[in-house]
Motif scaffolding. Structure first.
Motif, PDB file in Angstrom:
ATOM      1  N   ARG A 295       0.873  -1.191   0.000  1.00  0.00           N
ATOM      2  CA  ARG A 295       0.000   0.000   0.000  1.00  0.00           C
ATOM      3  C   ARG A 295       0.907   1.236   0.000  1.00  0.00           C
ATOM      4  N   VAL A 296       0.707   2.071  -0.998  1.00  0.00           N
ATOM      5  CA  VAL A 296       1.570   3.239  -1.207  1.00  0.00           C
ATOM      6  C   VAL A 296       0.845   4.487  -0.711  1.00  0.00           C
ATOM      7  N   GLU A 297       1.583   5.327   0.005  1.00  0.00           N
ATOM      8  CA  GLU A 297       0.986   6.571   0.503  1.00  0.00           C
ATOM      9  C   GLU A 297       1.776   7.770  -0.013  1.00  0.00           C
ATOM     10  N   HIS A 298       1.044   8.790  -0.456  1.00  0.00           N
ATOM     11  CA  HIS A 298       1.652  10.037  -0.937  1.00  0.00           C
ATOM     12  C   HIS A 298       1.062  11.208  -0.155  1.00  0.00           C
ATOM     13  N   PRO A 299       1.773  12.321  -0.150  1.00  0.00           N
ATOM     14  CA  PRO A 299       1.082  13.545   0.268  1.00  0.00           C
ATOM     15  C   PRO A 299      -0.077  13.774  -0.719  1.00  0.00           C
ATOM     16  N   GLN A 300      -1.248  14.104  -0.220  1.00  0.00           N
ATOM     17  CA  GLN A 300      -2.398  14.317  -1.116  1.00  0.00           C
ATOM     18  C   GLN A 300      -2.086  15.419  -2.138  1.00  0.00           C
ATOM     19  N   SER A 301      -1.284  16.397  -1.707  1.00  0.00           N
ATOM     20  CA  SER A 301      -0.982  17.512  -2.627  1.00  0.00           C
ATOM     21  C   SER A 301      -0.256  16.999  -3.880  1.00  0.00           C
ATOM     22  N   ALA A 302       0.564  15.953  -3.729  1.00  0.00           N
ATOM     23  CA  ALA A 302       1.278  15.416  -4.905  1.00  0.00           C
ATOM     24  C   ALA A 302       0.287  14.773  -5.873  1.00  0.00           C
ATOM     25  N   ILE A 303      -0.694  14.065  -5.312  1.00  0.00           N
ATOM     26  CA  ILE A 303      -1.693  13.401  -6.169  1.00  0.00           C
ATOM     27  C   ILE A 303      -2.606  14.438  -6.827  1.00  0.00           C
ATOM     28  N   ASP A 304      -2.918  15.507  -6.104  1.00  0.00           N
ATOM     29  CA  ASP A 304      -3.731  16.582  -6.704  1.00  0.00           C
ATOM     30  C   ASP A 304      -2.988  17.183  -7.907  1.00  0.00           C
TER      31      ASP A 304
END
Ligand code: FAD
Length: 541
Positions: A295-304
Motif C-alpha cells: 500500500r503506497v501513501e503520498h502527500p495528497q498535494s502530490a496526487i492533486d
C-alpha cells in the motif's frame, strides 16, 4: 414520463450554471418548455492531462409531445428515463423456521433487509460487539492499546466495511445497487451518494449508519445476537440429502446448540476459523486467485498535482483519486482501493499477523492519499493444488512474517518509495497516516521475491510516467494481502445453496462471490431472494 440526457460537460466553477438553459440548448428546445431538470449522476473527468470538467446526466421533464418528438429525432441525444421501482415483495407463509444469518457485514445485513421486507424474522449472529462498543475498542487499539481478536477492523457490527473508505461503486450492473444506496441514505448516509458518479461514505459516518440499519431491521422483526460466534455447523448426515440441522453458537465461553434449517453464511474473508470449520465437514470449496502487494501513501498535494495539473487547489475539486495500471513487467500491477485524504490501517483479525488496508472519512481531509498496488496470484502459486485452503495458508505465512519483521507490536513494515524501488531499506521514514509505529525493514523478509520484482518494475514505470508519483515523501507499507478471498465456497448457481450441503447459503466476500461493499450487499439480497422463492414453492404444496 421523463427523458435522460447524458454527457453534459461543465467547466470548473460551472456547477451553479443554468441547467435548464444548458439542457434547452443541447436539445434545441426553448427553455420555457423544460418543466424540470434533476441531476441523475455527476462525475469528474480529469483524464488525459486536460483541465478537469464535471460531467452530468440529467433527468429532464418536457411536455409529452416534445419528448416524443425528441425521442423520434434521428441521432436522438436523449433516452426515455426508467425510474427505479422497488422489487415485488415475496410474501412468506407463517410457520416457516426462522433462518439464521451469520455476520453483520454488508452481505449479512442486506440479506436480512430483504428477508424482513417479506415478513421473515431472521436470527442474526455476530461474533463481535455492537458498533459503538466496537468503535471504542478499535480506538483503544490504534492509540497503542491491546488488540482484540473479536473486535477490530474486520470483526464486529457492520463487518469489514464499517471503518472503510466506504466507496460505493461496483462493476456489477444490477438494479439492486440503487436499492442499497437508497437504504443507506434512509439510514443516514448523505443524499449525494445517489447522484455522485463515485459515491463514498467514509469511516466517520458508517458506524452510525450501520447502527440505524440494525435498529430498523430489529423493528421489522430481525433478532440480533452480538458476541455470539458461529463455532460449528450441526449437520444432518442423511445419505440422500446432507443438510443443515442447526448451529453451535459460542458466547462467553459457553456453547449452545440452536436449531436451524437455513444458514446464510456471510462471515467475510478474514474468518479463517470458519473456512477451517467448513473444511472439517468436507464442505465443497475451491481455490481462487487473490491479489497481493503493498500500500503506497503520498502527500495528497502530490496526487492533486498529478491529476489536476494547474487546476490543483481549485475549491470545487475534491481530493484527487487515481486508477493506475502498469503492464511493463508482463503481469499487471494495478491500484486497488484508492483512498484520497485517507489513512492506512492494520486490517488483521489476529495477534501475530499483519496486513494493511486503507480508509478515509467522509470529508477526506487527511493530508495523505493511499492505495493498494497489487498483482494477481493464481492458485498455481499457492503451493498445493489439492488443498482448497492453500491460499489462506500462504496469506498467513506472509502476514505472520510481516508481523515479526516489523517487531511484533503491530508496527508496519515501511520504506520510502524510492528505497523500495532501489531495493534498500530507508534511513528515515516520512510522516504517515499509519496510527501505530513504522519499521524500515527489507520486504524480502515476508513477500515473495518475484512478486516484489514485479511490483518494483510496475512502480518504477508509474514514477516515470507520472513524476509526482515519485514524490520524495512517497511511502510503501505492506503487506496488502486481503483484497479478495483466496477461496470460493462453492454453491449451486440457481439455488445459491452449498454444493452437497442443503440449507447452507454461502454469500458475500468470504464465499468468493463479492469484492466490495456493494457487491457483497447485492449478493446478500440475491441469496435471500433465492431462499424465499424456494421456501414459497415448498410451502405451496
Ligand atoms: C479498511 C477497509 C477498507 C475497505 N474499503 C472499501 C471501500 O471503500 N469500498 C468497498 O466496496 N469495499 C471496501 N472494503 C471491503 C469491504 O469492506 C468488504 O468487501 C465487505 O465488507 C465484505 O462484506 P461481507 O458482508 O461479505 O463480509 P464482512 O464485511 O467481512 O463481514 C463479515 C462479518 O461476519 C462476522 N463473522 C465472522 N465470523 C463469524 C462467526 N464465526 N460468527 C459470527 N460472526 C462472524 C464478522 O465479525 C463480520 O462482521 C474495505 C475493507 C477494509 C477492511
Amino acid at each position: 414520463m421523463a427523458l435522460i440526457c447524458h454527457d453534459i460537460r461543465l467547466p470548473l466553477g460551472g456547477e451553479d450554471s443554468d441547467l435548464i438553459g444548458i439542457v434547452a440548448r443541447r436539445l434545441r428546445v426553448s427553455p420555457e418548455t423544460v418543466r424540470s431538470v434533476e441531476v441523475h449522476r455527476k462525475s469528474l473527468d480529469c483524464r488525459g492531462g486536460e483541465v478537469p470538467r464535471f460531467i452530468y446526466s440529467l433527468i429532464v421533464e418536457l411536455p409529452g409531445r416534445v419528448e416524443a418528438h425528441l425521442l423520434g429525432r434521428k441521432g436522438a441525444k436523449v433516452r426515455r428515463w426508467q425510474p427505479f421501482s422497488s422489487p415485488e415483495v415475496i410474501p412468506i407463509a407463517d410457520g416457516i423456521p426462522r433462518p439464521v444469518i451469520v455476520g453483520t457485514g454488508p452481505a449479512g445485513l442486506f440479506a436480512c433487509w430483504r428477508l424482513v421486507e417479506s415478513g421473515v424474522s431472521p436470527i442474526v449472529l455476530e461474533r463481535g460487539p455492537k458498533v459503538i462498543e466496537r468503535s471504542k475498542r478499535w480506538k483503544r487499539f490504534i492509540d497503542g492499546g491491546d488488540f482484540d481478536p473479536e473486535s477490530n477492523l474486520v470483526f464486529g457490527e457492520g463487518g469489514a466495511g464499517t471503518y472503510s473508505d466506504g466507496k460505493l461503486y461496483t462493476r456489477v450492473k444490477d438494479s439492486r445497487v440503487r436499492e442499497v444506496l437508497q437504504a443507506l441514505v434512509d439510514c443516514g448516509a448523505p443524499g449525494e451518494i445517489l447522484t455522485d458518479g463515485r459515491p463514498h461514505v467514509g469511516s466517520n459516518l458508517l458506524p452510525s449508519i450501520v447502527k440505524r440499519m440494525r435498529v430498523s431491521l430489529e423493528e421489522k422483526g430481525a433478532e440480533f445476537f452480538f458476541e455470539h460466534r458461529l463455532a460449528d455447523l450441526i449437520i444432518d448426515d442423511d445419505p440422500d440429502r446432507r443438510s443443515i440441522a442447526g448451529v453451535l453458537v459460542e458466547t462467553d465461553g459457553e456453547q449452545q446448540r440452536w436449531p436451524a434449517e437455513a444458514v446464510f453464511l456471510a462471515t467475510g474473508h478474514s474468518a479463517r476459523d470458519v473456512y477451517r470449520m467448513l473444511a472439517s465437514h468436507a464442505v465443497t470449496m475451491s481455490q481462487k486467485p487473490f491479489q497481493l502487494g503493498v500500500r503506497v501513501e503520498h502527500p495528497q498535494s502530490a496526487i492533486d498535482r498529478m491529476q489536476y495539473g494547474e487546476s490543483a487547489g481549485h475549491p470545487d475539486l475534491p481530493p484527487a483519486d487515481y486508477n493506475l495500471v502498469s503492464k511493463r513487467s508482463g503481469d499487471d500491477v494495478f491500484s486497488f482501493c484508492m483512498c484520497p485524504g485517507g489513512e492506512i490501517l492494520p486490517s488483521t483479525e489476529r495477534e501475530g499477523y499483519l496486513c494493511v488496508n486503507g480508509a478515509s472519512k467522509f470529508q477526506r481531509k487527511s493530508p495523505w492519499a493511499n492505495s493498494g498496488f497489487v498483482v494477481t496470484l493464481e492458485p498455481d502459486r499457492f503451493g498445493s493444488s489439492s488443498d482448497p485452503l492453500a491460499g489462506i495458508d500462504l496469506q498467513e505465512q506472509i502476514e505472520g512474517a510481516a508481523f515479526e519483521a516489523a517487531g511484533g507490536d503491530f508496527s508496519v513494515p515501511a520504506l520510502r518509495l524510492i528505497d523500495f524501488i532501489e531495493g534498500r531499506t530507508s534511513e528515515d521514514l516520512p510522516q504517515s497516516s499509519y496510527p501505530r509505529k513504522m519499521k524500515s525493514t527489507p520486504f524480502e523478509n515476508f513477500l515473495p521475491r518475484d512478486i516484489l520484482e514485479t511490483l518494483r518494475i510496475g512502480l518504477t514505470d508509474l514514477v516515470q510516467r507520472f513524476p509526482e508519483f515519485g514524490d520524495r515523501d512517497a511511502l510503501v507499507t505492506a503487506p496488502e494481502s486481503r483484497s479478495s478471498s483466496p477461496v470460493r465456497i462453492d454453491r449451486d448457481r440457481d439455488t445459491f445453496e452449498s454444493i452437497g450441503l442443503g440449507g447452507l447459503y454461502p454469500l458475500g466476500e468470504g464465499a468468493g462471490f463479492a469484492g466490495g461493499i456493494l457487491s457483497a450487499a447485492i449478493d446478500g439480497m440475491k441469496a435471500a431472494e433465492k431462499w424465499m422463492s424456494k421456501t414459497t414453492q415448498i410451502s405451496q404444496f
